[in-house]
Design a protein around this motif. Structure first.
Motif, short mmCIF file in Angstrom:
data_model
loop_
_atom_site.label_atom_id
_atom_site.label_comp_id
_atom_site.label_asym_id
_atom_site.label_seq_id
_atom_site.Cartn_x
_atom_site.Cartn_y
_atom_site.Cartn_z
N VAL A 1 0.87 -1.18 0.00
CA VAL A 1 0.00 0.00 0.00
C VAL A 1 0.90 1.22 0.00
N GLN A 2 0.62 2.19 -0.87
CA GLN A 2 1.51 3.35 -0.96
C GLN A 2 1.08 4.50 -0.05
N TRP A 3 -0.22 4.71 0.09
CA TRP A 3 -0.66 5.80 0.97
C TRP A 3 -2.09 5.58 1.43
N GLU A 4 -2.43 6.29 2.51
CA GLU A 4 -3.79 6.28 3.04
C GLU A 4 -4.31 7.71 3.01
N LYS A 5 -5.47 7.87 2.43
CA LYS A 5 -6.07 9.20 2.34
C LYS A 5 -6.87 9.47 3.60
N ASN A 6 -6.22 10.15 4.53
CA ASN A 6 -6.89 10.52 5.76
C ASN A 6 -6.35 11.87 6.22
N THR A 7 -6.72 12.29 7.40
CA THR A 7 -6.35 13.64 7.86
C THR A 7 -4.86 13.77 8.14
N THR A 8 -4.17 12.64 8.39
CA THR A 8 -2.75 12.72 8.69
C THR A 8 -1.89 12.52 7.44
N SER A 9 -2.47 12.09 6.34
CA SER A 9 -1.76 11.89 5.07
C SER A 9 -0.54 10.99 5.26
N VAL A 10 -0.77 9.68 5.28
CA VAL A 10 0.26 8.69 5.54
C VAL A 10 0.77 8.10 4.23
N TRP A 11 2.10 8.02 4.13
CA TRP A 11 2.75 7.41 2.95
C TRP A 11 3.67 6.30 3.44
N TYR A 12 3.67 5.17 2.72
CA TYR A 12 4.41 3.99 3.15
C TYR A 12 5.63 3.72 2.27
N THR A 13 6.68 3.22 2.91
CA THR A 13 7.82 2.62 2.21
C THR A 13 8.17 1.34 2.97
N SER A 14 9.11 0.56 2.42
CA SER A 14 9.51 -0.67 3.10
C SER A 14 10.97 -0.96 2.83
N LYS A 15 11.57 -1.75 3.70
CA LYS A 15 12.95 -2.18 3.51
C LYS A 15 13.11 -3.49 4.27
N GLY A 16 13.33 -4.58 3.55
CA GLY A 16 13.40 -5.87 4.20
C GLY A 16 12.07 -6.20 4.86
N SER A 17 12.12 -6.54 6.16
CA SER A 17 10.89 -6.89 6.89
C SER A 17 10.25 -5.67 7.55
N ALA A 18 10.87 -4.51 7.45
CA ALA A 18 10.35 -3.31 8.10
C ALA A 18 9.43 -2.54 7.16
N VAL A 19 8.40 -1.97 7.74
CA VAL A 19 7.47 -1.08 7.03
C VAL A 19 7.55 0.29 7.69
N TYR A 20 7.59 1.34 6.86
CA TYR A 20 7.69 2.70 7.38
C TYR A 20 6.44 3.48 6.98
N ALA A 21 5.82 4.09 7.97
CA ALA A 21 4.65 4.94 7.73
C ALA A 21 5.06 6.38 8.02
N PHE B 1 3.93 10.10 8.22
CA PHE B 1 2.71 10.90 8.25
C PHE B 1 3.07 12.39 8.22
N LEU B 2 2.35 13.14 7.41
CA LEU B 2 2.69 14.54 7.13
C LEU B 2 2.02 15.52 8.09
N HIS B 3 1.00 15.07 8.80
CA HIS B 3 0.29 15.97 9.73
C HIS B 3 0.14 15.25 11.06
N TRP B 4 0.51 15.91 12.15
CA TRP B 4 0.42 15.33 13.49
C TRP B 4 -1.04 15.34 13.94
N PRO B 5 -1.59 14.20 14.33
CA PRO B 5 -3.01 14.15 14.75
C PRO B 5 -3.23 14.95 16.03
N GLU B 6 -4.33 15.63 16.07
CA GLU B 6 -4.61 16.51 17.22
C GLU B 6 -4.73 15.75 18.53
N ASN B 7 -5.27 14.54 18.48
CA ASN B 7 -5.45 13.76 19.72
C ASN B 7 -4.21 12.94 20.08
#
Length: 571
Positions: free
Chosen positions: A482-502, A504-510
């Motif tokens: 999955v490359q990105w999630e369309k939500n209020t925080t705007s999350v984009w994914y990358t990966s390397k080996g067994s690790a997944v990186y999320a 996020f461009l906006h810090w959630p208020e809560n």
């Protein structure tokens, strides 16, 4: 392989011999060298040629070298060599005792048998080496057509690099007004604002060539540039060697009195920067424009409907070969192709030589601007268009090139602060580009004096600071399922080996980050890059993964914009 190529009635082709021996095991190579030594003695070869045969190709003599295999103007499959001032055809001699004797016998000489033991030993050595070569996989040759050229695997360094710096620098940096297309806008299209600018600022009769001596590069310090690019986190740098104006930033042998050695800086700008970058293990790319707006030969070819190639033969191709042989670039960023088909530019012939016989054949990367209809269809990786932003994951490696100055690639004296791309936008573009499998090439335009203005330095250093914390999620990463999630925080994914990186461009208020795509397991661990320790998390049947972000004061947050969550043990 059941034959040996020889470069004259007496000698093995130098470049081909290196290709053969490089495929052998150390012991087989030793046997082959022994056999070669014996044959050399019989053929009365010089020690110089023997030493040259075992050198790396890039160490071979240039100019009147012995091997014609890498000469740019030979037709595919043609193999000529200059020996003693005469050009002779290569011979193909089948291996075997009789033909071996024929090959070893000098013209006009009769065969003189020697001791049986000696020749038996030579024969055994030759057969052993030939059998080793036969078992070795043949080197692939790329033919001058797009199906063959497009099948070449992209060298891995480019995909791993992810981020590079683009530099637009030339005589257009002298007027420094409007854009790097100043000459064309002024005299090609005759735009009124450019004509008015010239009337207001320069005397009557002032020509574009008069800008040349003012391109001084007086404050160009390549070591300082290289330090800046390294601090910015760039893994490759692409310098303009020649833009559409035709001025070359190196002493081109076919650009008399319109190059940086003859006019202006009186320096080899391409060579100096390359030396500084390679000290820091930064890959070096060269931008080169195929066309020149006002070159007489190009205008003649255009008048002839591009049915003639006077300009290509006299200017474009000689310069490309010179750049490759002189500076051995890791990347060739071609441009200026749009008016003509690739057949006019002889692009496939050049690329075939580049991939097969050039000194950078194994590592060089090229883009897709080699003729009309090539963009986004042919080449090593795709640019497609300036500032290209795909909406989904492409199936081919690509690069987004963009500029810190939103309206120009070259330096502009009239650039306003509102024209400068914000730091957050640069980081956001980098993240989105890498998530979709692309590379990010960010442009700056130095001044005519060779200065990189502070606002450009600030943007580069800010990006470098962000990468120093989050680079693990960028460099050598791969797109995730999955490359990105369309939500209020705007999350984009990358990966390397067994690790997944999320990311996020906006810090959630809560203070709770909601991720819908990762599926947790019993081994799931979650952390934030730049922060020590694991983060607390939970799952919700409706919302997915809920991550409690660290409660920190602003000064302790690892970055001001865009933060990276590292997830292991997720699906």
């Amino acid at each position: 392989m059941d034959f040996l190529n020889v470069s004259s009635p007496h000698t093995l082709g130098v470049a081909h011999l290196h290709d053969l021996t490089s495929q052998l095991s150390p012991f087989s190579r030793f046997l082959f060298v022994l056999q070669r030594t014996a044959v050399n003695a019989s053929l009365r070869l010089s020690g110089l040629e023997y030493q040259r045969a075992l050198r790396r190709p890039e160490e071979e003599a240039t100019g009147a070298n012995l091997s014609g295999l890498s000469h740019p103007f030979f037709l595919p499959g043609q193999s000529l060599v200059r020996v003693g001032g005469a050009v002779r055809q290569h011979l193909r001699i089948k291996s075997g005792p009789r033909r071996l004797r024929a090959a070893m016998r000098a013209p006009g000489e009769r065969w003189r048998p020697a001791g049986a033991a000696l020749w038996l030993l030579l024969l055994l050595l030759l057969l052993g080496a030939t059998e080793s070569v036969r078992r070795a996989q043949p080197l692939r040759r790329y033919t001058p057509d797009w199906p063959s050229l497009d099948s070449r695997p992209l060298p891995s360094w480019f995909d791993e690099a992810k981020f590079g710096v683009f530099i637009h620098w030339g005589v257009f940096s002298v007027p420094a007004w409007g854009s790097e297309w100043f000459w064309w806008n002024w005299q090609g299209e005759g735009r009124p604002q450019y004509q008015r600018f010239m009337r207001d600022n320069y005397p009557p009769g002032f020509s574009y060539a008069d800008f040349g001596p003012q391109f001084t590069a007086r404050f160009f310090h390549p070591e300082e540039w290289a330090d800046l690019f390294q601090a910015a986190g760039a893994k490759y740098v692409v310098l303009t060697t020649k833009h559409h104006e035709g001025f070359t930033n190196w002493p081109s042998p076919v650009s008399w009195n319109w190059n940086s050695k003859d006019v202006g800086p009186h320096r080899d700008l391409v060579g100096e920067l390359g030396t500084a970058l390679r000290k820091r293990n930064i890959r070096y790319g060269l931008y080169h424009s195929l066309l020149e707006w006002f070159h007489p030969l190009y205008l003649l070819d255009k008048k002839n409907g591009f049915k003639t190639q006077y300009f290509v033969g006299a200017k474009t191709m000689p310069e490309l070969y010179d750049l490759v042989n002189s500076y051995k670039p890791d990347l060739i960023w071609s441009d200026g192709e749009w008016e003509c088909p690739d057949t006019y530019w002889n692009s496939t012939n050049f690329l075939s030589w580049l991939y097969n016989d050039s000194p950078v054949k194994d590592e060089v990367v090229v883009n897709d601007r080699w003729g009309q209809n090539c963009s986004c269809h042919h080449g090593g990786y795709y640019n497609c268009e300036d500032k290209f932003k795909p909406q989904s994951l492409p199936d081919h490696k690509w690069e987004m090139c963009t500029s810190i100055d939103k309206f120009s690639w070259g330096y502009r004296r009239d650039m306003a602060m509102s024209d400068v791309t914000e730091e957050s936008e640069i980081i956001s573009e980098l993240v989105q580009t890498v998530s979709l499998g692309g590379n990010y090439l960010l442009n700056i335009g130095p001044t005519k004096d060779g200065l990189i203005v502070p606002i450009f330095q600030e943007r580069l250093l800010a990006l470098g600071k962000w990468l120093s914390i989050n680079g693990e999620a960028i460099y050598a990463s791969k797109p995730w399922r999955v490359q990105w999630e369309k939500n209020t925080t705007s999350v984009w994914y990358t990966s390397k080996g067994s690790a997944v990186y999320a990311i996020f461009l906006h810090w959630p208020e809560n203070g709770v980050l909601n991720l819908e795509s990762p599926i947790t397991t019993s081994t799931t661990k979650i952390m934030m890059l730049g922060i020590q320790g694991d983060l607390k998390w939970s799952t919700d049947p409706d919302k997915g993964l809920l991550i409690s972000l660290p409660q920190l004061p602003p000064s302790a947050v690892p970055a001001e914009f865009a933060w990276t969550i590292k997830l292991t043990g997720v699906k």
